[in-house]
Design a protein around this motif. Structure first.
Motif, PDB file in Angstrom:
ATOM      1  N   ALA A 230       0.829  -1.205   0.000  1.00 49.50           N
ATOM      2  CA  ALA A 230       0.000   0.000   0.000  1.00 49.50           C
ATOM      3  C   ALA A 230       0.863   1.255   0.000  1.00 49.50           C
ATOM      4  CB  ALA A 230      -0.941   0.000   1.210  1.00 49.50           C
ATOM      5  N   ALA A 231       1.894   1.270   0.845  1.00 50.35           N
ATOM      6  CA  ALA A 231       2.787   2.425   0.899  1.00 50.35           C
ATOM      7  C   ALA A 231       3.535   2.597  -0.419  1.00 50.35           C
ATOM      8  CB  ALA A 231       3.775   2.262   2.059  1.00 50.35           C
ATOM      9  N   TYR A 232       3.924   1.492  -1.019  1.00 45.25           N
ATOM     10  CA  TYR A 232       4.640   1.548  -2.302  1.00 45.25           C
ATOM     11  C   TYR A 232       3.737   2.121  -3.395  1.00 45.25           C
ATOM     12  CZ  TYR A 232       7.597   0.004  -6.181  1.00 45.25           C
ATOM     13  OH  TYR A 232       8.387  -0.043  -7.308  1.00 45.25           O
ATOM     14  N   VAL A 233       2.499   1.657  -3.456  1.00 45.21           N
ATOM     15  CA  VAL A 233       1.562   2.166  -4.469  1.00 45.21           C
ATOM     16  C   VAL A 233       1.301   3.650  -4.253  1.00 45.21           C
ATOM     17  CG1 VAL A 233      -0.828   2.047  -5.311  1.00 45.21           C
ATOM     18  CG2 VAL A 233       0.476  -0.059  -4.937  1.00 45.21           C
ATOM     19  N   ASP A 234       1.162   4.074  -3.014  1.00 43.24           N
ATOM     20  CA  ASP A 234       0.957   5.500  -2.733  1.00 43.24           C
ATOM     21  C   ASP A 234       2.131   6.327  -3.255  1.00 43.24           C
ATOM     22  OD1 ASP A 234      -1.480   5.039  -1.550  1.00 43.24           O
ATOM     23  OD2 ASP A 234      -0.737   5.181   0.511  1.00 43.24           O
ATOM     24  N   GLU A 235       3.343   5.812  -3.093  1.00 44.16           N
ATOM     25  CA  GLU A 235       4.520   6.533  -3.575  1.00 44.16           C
ATOM     26  C   GLU A 235       4.544   6.571  -5.105  1.00 44.16           C
ATOM     27  OE1 GLU A 235       8.070   8.659  -3.761  1.00 44.16           O
ATOM     28  OE2 GLU A 235       6.538   8.436  -2.202  1.00 44.16           O
ATOM     29  N   VAL A 236       4.154   5.485  -5.746  1.00 41.33           N
ATOM     30  CA  VAL A 236       4.078   5.469  -7.214  1.00 41.33           C
ATOM     31  C   VAL A 236       3.064   6.507  -7.702  1.00 41.33           C
ATOM     32  CG1 VAL A 236       3.319   4.100  -9.207  1.00 41.33           C
ATOM     33  CG2 VAL A 236       4.837   3.088  -7.493  1.00 41.33           C
ATOM     34  N   ARG A 237       1.943   6.572  -7.054  1.00 40.21           N
ATOM     35  CA  ARG A 237       0.921   7.547  -7.450  1.00 40.21           C
ATOM     36  C   ARG A 237       1.429   8.972  -7.240  1.00 40.21           C
ATOM     37  NH1 ARG A 237      -3.893   6.126  -3.876  1.00 40.21           N
ATOM     38  NH2 ARG A 237      -5.058   7.606  -5.140  1.00 40.21           N
TER      39      ARG A 237
ATOM     40  N   THR B 155       4.040   9.765 -10.058  1.00 40.39           N
ATOM     41  CA  THR B 155       3.518   9.827 -11.427  1.00 40.39           C
ATOM     42  C   THR B 155       2.337  10.763 -11.589  1.00 40.39           C
ATOM     43  OG1 THR B 155       2.038   7.946 -11.033  1.00 40.39           O
ATOM     44  CG2 THR B 155       4.267   7.452 -11.851  1.00 40.39           C
ATOM     45  N   GLY B 156       1.700  11.156 -10.496  1.00 40.79           N
ATOM     46  CA  GLY B 156       0.499  11.976 -10.592  1.00 40.79           C
ATOM     47  C   GLY B 156      -0.731  11.199 -11.000  1.00 40.79           C
ATOM     48  N   ALA B 157      -0.653   9.864 -11.019  1.00 41.88           N
ATOM     49  CA  ALA B 157      -1.775   9.026 -11.438  1.00 41.88           C
ATOM     50  C   ALA B 157      -2.747   8.810 -10.279  1.00 41.88           C
ATOM     51  CB  ALA B 157      -1.263   7.681 -11.940  1.00 41.88           C
ATOM     52  N   ASP B 158      -4.044   8.818 -10.587  1.00 38.82           N
ATOM     53  CA  ASP B 158      -5.043   8.509  -9.568  1.00 38.82           C
ATOM     54  C   ASP B 158      -5.034   7.021  -9.223  1.00 38.82           C
ATOM     55  OD1 ASP B 158      -5.927  11.122  -9.388  1.00 38.82           O
ATOM     56  OD2 ASP B 158      -7.429  10.862 -10.958  1.00 38.82           O
ATOM     57  N   ARG B 159      -4.842   6.188 -10.249  1.00 34.23           N
ATOM     58  CA  ARG B 159      -4.887   4.745 -10.058  1.00 34.23           C
ATOM     59  C   ARG B 159      -3.729   4.075 -10.783  1.00 34.23           C
ATOM     60  NH1 ARG B 159      -9.998   2.167  -8.702  1.00 34.23           N
ATOM     61  NH2 ARG B 159     -11.513   3.742  -8.019  1.00 34.23           N
ATOM     62  N   VAL B 160      -3.414   2.885 -10.345  1.00 34.14           N
ATOM     63  CA  VAL B 160      -2.378   2.080 -10.987  1.00 34.14           C
ATOM     64  C   VAL B 160      -2.996   0.748 -11.406  1.00 34.14           C
ATOM     65  CG1 VAL B 160      -0.609   3.122  -9.521  1.00 34.14           C
ATOM     66  CG2 VAL B 160      -1.612   0.912  -8.865  1.00 34.14           C
ATOM     67  N   ASP B 161      -2.282   0.018 -12.248  1.00 34.60           N
ATOM     68  CA  ASP B 161      -2.605  -1.373 -12.529  1.00 34.60           C
ATOM     69  C   ASP B 161      -1.614  -2.243 -11.766  1.00 34.60           C
ATOM     70  OD1 ASP B 161      -4.612  -0.584 -14.271  1.00 34.60           O
ATOM     71  OD2 ASP B 161      -3.322  -0.684 -16.040  1.00 34.60           O
ATOM     72  N   VAL B 162      -2.081  -3.371 -11.271  1.00 39.95           N
ATOM     73  CA  VAL B 162      -1.229  -4.292 -10.517  1.00 39.95           C
ATOM     74  C   VAL B 162      -1.175  -5.624 -11.260  1.00 39.95           C
ATOM     75  CG1 VAL B 162      -0.989  -5.626  -8.385  1.00 39.95           C
ATOM     76  CG2 VAL B 162      -1.670  -3.220  -8.271  1.00 39.95           C
TER      77      VAL B 162
END
Length: 229
Positions: A87-94, A97-104
């Protein structure tokens, strides 16, 4: 009372203040051309396993800055440790990148880590598409071989706390779009029927070994097509 000399100095100071450059605000990250992809590797593996799939996605137009590989200790608990770190990693990616959502995109044990994050760790609001390659989504009997001393293996056993809770209620909750890819010759996930999920796009890939799904051309093409939808 200001003397003429004082008055001139004050005016000069005021002009200097007005003409001073205004500090620039930190620019927001520019939106990426694609949703960022976060790869979550499997048990006893590392981020390097994603080399072939990363190369395929880059050939399809993804920038290297849109592809992220989450590395973690695969012997830790899914629900107590790993899902929170993801979760922390995805938050940092967002944030980057400025992205609202990511694909996993996850392989094997990584499917349980990422599913727990989506279902119980706030990932419903951060993940657009979720992919499982050969994930032991309903447990695998193979994990009993190491369950005595390894927490991750215990989490992968059929009927474990993690498997039971992920199966309870809706297996594919929220607005996230789910896909699984499974082999009927998987030597690691037993039974093979553990991979598909209710509510997901479940794709059989034929007779492939467990790790072969990571670089099988047809499977990779299927993942790429699902992410483009």
């Amino acid at each position: 009372m200001l003397t003429p000399r004082h008055s001139t100095a004050a005016v000069a100071a005021l002009c200097a203040a007005l003409l001073a450059p205004v500090p620039a605000r930190a620019a927001a990250p520019a939106p990426t051309a694609h949703r960022p992809v976060v790869f979550v590797h499997g048990y006893n593996a590392g981020p390097g396993v994603w080399g072939p799939l990363r190369a395929h996605l880059q050939a399809a137009g993804y920038a290297d800055s849109e592809l992220f590989s989450f590395g973690y200790d695969t012997h830790r608990s899914v629900n107590e440790v790993l899902a929170g770190r993801l979760a922390a990693y995805v938050d940092e990616v967002r944030r980057q990148t400025g992205a609202d959502r990511v694909d996993v995109v996850s392989h094997s044990f990584g499917s349980l880590v990422s599913r727990w994050y989506v279902k119980f760790g706030g990932g419903e609001g951060a993940v657009d598409r979720w992919v499982s390659l050969a994930g032991p989504n309903r447990g695998t009997a193979t994990a009993w071989a190491c369950a005595l001393w390894d927490q991750a293996c215990r989490d992968m056993t059929p009927g474990s706390y993690v498997v039971r809770n992920l199966a309870a209620g809706d297996e594919t909750p929220g607005a996230v779009r789910y896909a699984t890819f499974w082999s009927d010759c998987d030597e690691t996930v037993n039974p093979d029927s553990s991979v598909p999920l209710d509510g997901a796009a479940n794709t059989p890939v034929g007779c492939l070994r467990h790790n072969a799904l990571l670089d099988d051309p047809a499977t990779v093409a299927g993942v790429r097509a699902f992410l483009r939808q």
